[in-house]
Scaffold this motif. Structure first.
Motif, PDB file in Angstrom:
ATOM      1  N   TRP A 190       0.815  -1.209   0.000  1.00  0.00           N
ATOM      2  CA  TRP A 190       0.000   0.000   0.000  1.00  0.00           C
ATOM      3  C   TRP A 190       0.854   1.267   0.000  1.00  0.00           C
ATOM      4  CZ3 TRP A 190       0.261   3.805   3.630  1.00  0.00           C
ATOM      5  CH2 TRP A 190       0.733   3.488   4.909  1.00  0.00           C
ATOM      6  N   ARG A 191       2.087   1.165   0.511  1.00  0.00           N
ATOM      7  CA  ARG A 191       2.955   2.345   0.594  1.00  0.00           C
ATOM      8  C   ARG A 191       3.421   2.831  -0.778  1.00  0.00           C
ATOM      9  NH1 ARG A 191       4.507   3.277   5.856  1.00  0.00           N
ATOM     10  NH2 ARG A 191       4.107   1.568   7.306  1.00  0.00           N
ATOM     11  N   VAL A 192       3.345   1.972  -1.789  1.00  0.00           N
ATOM     12  CA  VAL A 192       3.784   2.363  -3.131  1.00  0.00           C
ATOM     13  C   VAL A 192       2.598   2.476  -4.084  1.00  0.00           C
ATOM     14  CG1 VAL A 192       6.093   1.415  -2.813  1.00  0.00           C
ATOM     15  CG2 VAL A 192       4.307  -0.049  -3.748  1.00  0.00           C
ATOM     16  N   ASP A 193       1.391   2.563  -3.527  1.00  0.00           N
ATOM     17  CA  ASP A 193       0.176   2.730  -4.314  1.00  0.00           C
ATOM     18  C   ASP A 193      -0.378   4.128  -4.043  1.00  0.00           C
ATOM     19  OD1 ASP A 193      -2.395   2.757  -5.363  1.00  0.00           O
ATOM     20  OD2 ASP A 193      -2.854   0.699  -4.760  1.00  0.00           O
ATOM     21  N   PRO A 194      -0.419   5.017  -5.047  1.00  0.00           N
ATOM     22  CA  PRO A 194      -0.884   6.393  -4.816  1.00  0.00           C
ATOM     23  C   PRO A 194      -2.268   6.480  -4.195  1.00  0.00           C
ATOM     24  CG  PRO A 194       0.084   6.185  -7.004  1.00  0.00           C
ATOM     25  CD  PRO A 194      -0.016   4.796  -6.441  1.00  0.00           C
ATOM     26  N   LYS A 195      -3.116   5.489  -4.445  1.00  0.00           N
ATOM     27  CA  LYS A 195      -4.469   5.500  -3.887  1.00  0.00           C
ATOM     28  C   LYS A 195      -4.436   5.509  -2.364  1.00  0.00           C
ATOM     29  CE  LYS A 195      -8.733   2.744  -3.691  1.00  0.00           C
ATOM     30  NZ  LYS A 195      -9.404   1.495  -4.161  1.00  0.00           N
ATOM     31  N   PHE A 196      -3.460   4.792  -1.793  1.00  0.00           N
ATOM     32  CA  PHE A 196      -3.354   4.677  -0.339  1.00  0.00           C
ATOM     33  C   PHE A 196      -2.259   5.564   0.248  1.00  0.00           C
ATOM     34  CE2 PHE A 196      -5.085   0.643  -1.866  1.00  0.00           C
ATOM     35  CZ  PHE A 196      -6.216   0.523  -1.087  1.00  0.00           C
ATOM     36  N   ALA A 197      -1.143   5.690  -0.449  1.00  0.00           N
ATOM     37  CA  ALA A 197       0.013   6.400   0.088  1.00  0.00           C
ATOM     38  C   ALA A 197      -0.049   7.901  -0.150  1.00  0.00           C
ATOM     39  CB  ALA A 197       1.300   5.845  -0.521  1.00  0.00           C
ATOM     40  N   GLY A 198      -0.757   8.318  -1.206  1.00  0.00           N
ATOM     41  CA  GLY A 198      -0.800   9.726  -1.542  1.00  0.00           C
ATOM     42  C   GLY A 198       0.204  10.083  -2.615  1.00  0.00           C
ATOM     43  N   PRO A 199       0.655  11.337  -2.665  1.00  0.00           N
ATOM     44  CA  PRO A 199       1.469  11.818  -3.788  1.00  0.00           C
ATOM     45  C   PRO A 199       2.937  11.420  -3.752  1.00  0.00           C
ATOM     46  CG  PRO A 199       1.120  13.589  -2.220  1.00  0.00           C
ATOM     47  CD  PRO A 199       0.290  12.426  -1.735  1.00  0.00           C
ATOM     48  N   SER A 200       3.376  10.747  -2.697  1.00  0.00           N
ATOM     49  CA  SER A 200       4.793  10.384  -2.612  1.00  0.00           C
ATOM     50  C   SER A 200       4.957   9.090  -1.827  1.00  0.00           C
ATOM     51  CB  SER A 200       5.607  11.495  -1.936  1.00  0.00           C
ATOM     52  OG  SER A 200       5.408  11.465  -0.530  1.00  0.00           O
ATOM     53  N   TYR A 201       6.121   8.491  -1.976  1.00  0.00           N
ATOM     54  CA  TYR A 201       6.484   7.344  -1.138  1.00  0.00           C
ATOM     55  C   TYR A 201       7.560   7.776  -0.156  1.00  0.00           C
ATOM     56  CZ  TYR A 201       8.770   2.957   0.206  1.00  0.00           C
ATOM     57  OH  TYR A 201       9.372   1.947   0.913  1.00  0.00           O
ATOM     58  N   VAL A 202       8.834   7.774  -0.560  1.00  0.00           N
ATOM     59  CA  VAL A 202       9.892   8.004   0.428  1.00  0.00           C
ATOM     60  C   VAL A 202       9.937   9.451   0.917  1.00  0.00           C
ATOM     61  CG1 VAL A 202      11.317   6.077  -0.335  1.00  0.00           C
ATOM     62  CG2 VAL A 202      11.693   8.336  -1.343  1.00  0.00           C
ATOM     63  N   LEU A 203       9.488  10.411   0.124  1.00  0.00           N
ATOM     64  CA  LEU A 203       9.478  11.795   0.593  1.00  0.00           C
ATOM     65  C   LEU A 203       8.583  11.949   1.819  1.00  0.00           C
ATOM     66  CD1 LEU A 203       9.318  13.652  -2.824  1.00  0.00           C
ATOM     67  CD2 LEU A 203      11.157  13.882  -1.143  1.00  0.00           C
ATOM     68  N   GLY A 204       7.387  11.359   1.749  1.00  0.00           N
ATOM     69  CA  GLY A 204       6.460  11.465   2.876  1.00  0.00           C
ATOM     70  C   GLY A 204       6.720  10.464   3.971  1.00  0.00           C
ATOM     71  N   ASP A 205       7.144   9.254   3.576  1.00  0.00           N
ATOM     72  CA  ASP A 205       7.288   8.165   4.538  1.00  0.00           C
ATOM     73  C   ASP A 205       8.591   8.258   5.321  1.00  0.00           C
ATOM     74  OD1 ASP A 205       6.075   5.796   5.610  1.00  0.00           O
ATOM     75  OD2 ASP A 205       7.638   4.628   4.610  1.00  0.00           O
ATOM     76  N   LEU A 206       9.662   8.719   4.668  1.00  0.00           N
ATOM     77  CA  LEU A 206      10.982   8.735   5.297  1.00  0.00           C
ATOM     78  C   LEU A 206      11.509  10.152   5.531  1.00  0.00           C
ATOM     79  CD1 LEU A 206      12.784   5.901   3.260  1.00  0.00           C
ATOM     80  CD2 LEU A 206      11.532   5.691   5.414  1.00  0.00           C
ATOM     81  N   ALA A 207      11.540  10.968   4.493  1.00  0.00           N
ATOM     82  CA  ALA A 207      12.245  12.255   4.572  1.00  0.00           C
ATOM     83  C   ALA A 207      11.674  13.187   5.619  1.00  0.00           C
ATOM     84  CB  ALA A 207      12.233  12.937   3.209  1.00  0.00           C
ATOM     85  N   THR A 208      10.367  13.084   5.876  1.00  0.00           N
ATOM     86  CA  THR A 208       9.774  14.005   6.855  1.00  0.00           C
ATOM     87  C   THR A 208      10.297  13.764   8.271  1.00  0.00           C
ATOM     88  OG1 THR A 208       7.847  12.535   6.966  1.00  0.00           O
ATOM     89  CG2 THR A 208       7.675  14.475   5.539  1.00  0.00           C
TER      90      THR A 208
END
Length: 389
Positions: A190-208
């Motif tokens: 789900w983390r790599v699916d825009p429907k569930f994760a939103g507009p980014s993967y590692v930017l939102g999940d890690l970089a923040t």
């Protein structure tokens, strides 16, 4: 020093959405919230499969009539109870955060939410305004932010020991997703699916995460503009990125870089924060969270250890076991939850919290969503400089 003395009058009545059996993040939330008994788990909608969620809730000691098939049922029923939950933790996929958090706030509940708080800055600001209007607290679980060494880094910058900050170098670059592991792991899929994760993967999940740490350590820095390039090295993840590099210009002349990746093959976490000033630099690495490296130009490097008397009082305030003994992620999360509890208690009593109480709040949630939006805007325009909107 934490010696078991309560910092609140009582434990808060607490419920969870998500975080069911087998959920790593659910276990971290419960371990942190229950460690010092600032929260009592009274209700849960723990799983999309109602039967499976009820079975797990029973294992956790939640009463049968307070185990719910979904979050809507839980919020409605608990809001109607005289002894209903006061605070709800949202540990679900990203696309549900806004709706659940809004409903909980409207029902008079405090909210502790996984990041990102939601998908857009407009939504995040709406939640922030709603929480303020209702006198409720929003906490966002930037769980690395309550290490003693982060407090020491903040104190060093504030004291002027580094001089004027020139460079902010951030990274969170692990290698665990260097292959398409999501094909076999639903928790990653789900983390790599825009429907569930939103507009980014590692930017939102890690970089923040390191971005928020930099905001804690250097609270006076303001981003003026940024430029971001992102890549999908595992092609099936496109349009979401598994690697990104962001450059940031701050007001006042400081410059920042952020490298975030899930394809840094061979690396563990590699989350690092380095702040470079005119006179000295500091560096923190989450794989060695009990130490802060302090480097003064022309002098031997110093390693500052948690729990030691030479640290700033703010860094020692949440020490649990004294110097020499290692503390880790669970301690940082437990301290974060303790701070949430103190802020919530103050809100319940209609008073302002201690002005020295720092925790990742609604403003931190807004800031993270805003940064990701700007990064995506830059990257999707071809990696151009954009004014920070």
């Amino acid at each position: 020093m934490i010696d078991g003395t309560r910092k609140t009058i009582r434990a808060l009545r607490w419920g969870m959405v998500g975080g069911g059996r087998g959920s790593q993040i659910g276990y971290i939330h419960r371990s942190a919230a229950l460690r010092d008994r600032y929260f009592d788990l009274k209700a849960g909608a723990l799983d999309l499969d109602a039967a499976r969620g009820a079975a797990f809730a029973a294992d956790l000691g939640v009463e049968r009539d307070r185990t719910y098939p979904d979050w809507r049922a839980m919020i409605a029923a608990e809001a109607a109870r005289e002894d209903g939950i006061e605070v709800i933790t949202v540990a679900t996929p990203n696309n549900t955060h806004y709706e659940i958090s809004k409903a909980a706030l409207q029902a008079g509940m405090h909210v502790i939410c996984e990041k990102p708080l939601c998908f857009t800055t407009a939504e995040a600001k709406e939640l922030q305004a709603l929480a303020k209007a209702r006198g409720r607290v929003i906490g966002v679980t930037y769980g690395y932010s309550c290490y003693q060494t982060i407090e020491e880094a903040r104190a060093l910058v504030a004291s002027g020991a580094l001089g004027k900050v020139r460079l902010v170098n951030l990274q969170f670059a692990h290698g665990f997703h260097s292959a398409p592991v999501e094909e076999e792991n639903p928790a990653i899929k789900w983390r790599v699916d825009p429907k569930f994760a939103g507009p980014s993967y590692v930017l939102g999940d890690l970089a923040t995460h390191p971005l928020y740490l930099s905001e804690v350590i250097c609270p006076d820095l303001r981003i003026r503009r940024l430029m971001c390039a992102r890549q999908s090295f595992v092609a099936s993840r496109a349009p979401l990125e598994d690697n990104a590099v962001t450059l940031m210009e701050y007001e006042g002349g400081a410059f920042g870089t952020v490298w975030t990746s899930a394809v840094n093959a061979g690396a563990m976490h590699s989350q690092k924060v380095r702040i470079v000033g005119e006179k000295a630099s500091i560096e923190w690495w989450d794989e060695f969270p009990n130490q802060l490296r302090y480097e003064v130009q022309g002098e031997p490097p110093r390693i500052l250890d948690r729990g030691m008397d030479y640290l700033n009082p703010a860094a020692r305030a949440d020490d649990r076991i004294g110097g020499g003994h290692p503390e880790g992620l669970f301690e940082s999360w437990a301290t974060m939850y303790e701070r949430f509890a103190r802020a919530i208690e103050a809100a319940n009593e209609g008073r302002a919290p201690d002005p020295a109480l720092r925790y990742p709040d609604a403003a931190a949630g807004v800031a993270g969503v805003r940064w990701v939006e700007n990064c995506v805007r830059s990257a999707d325009a071809g990696g151009i400089w954009v004014d920070y909107a």
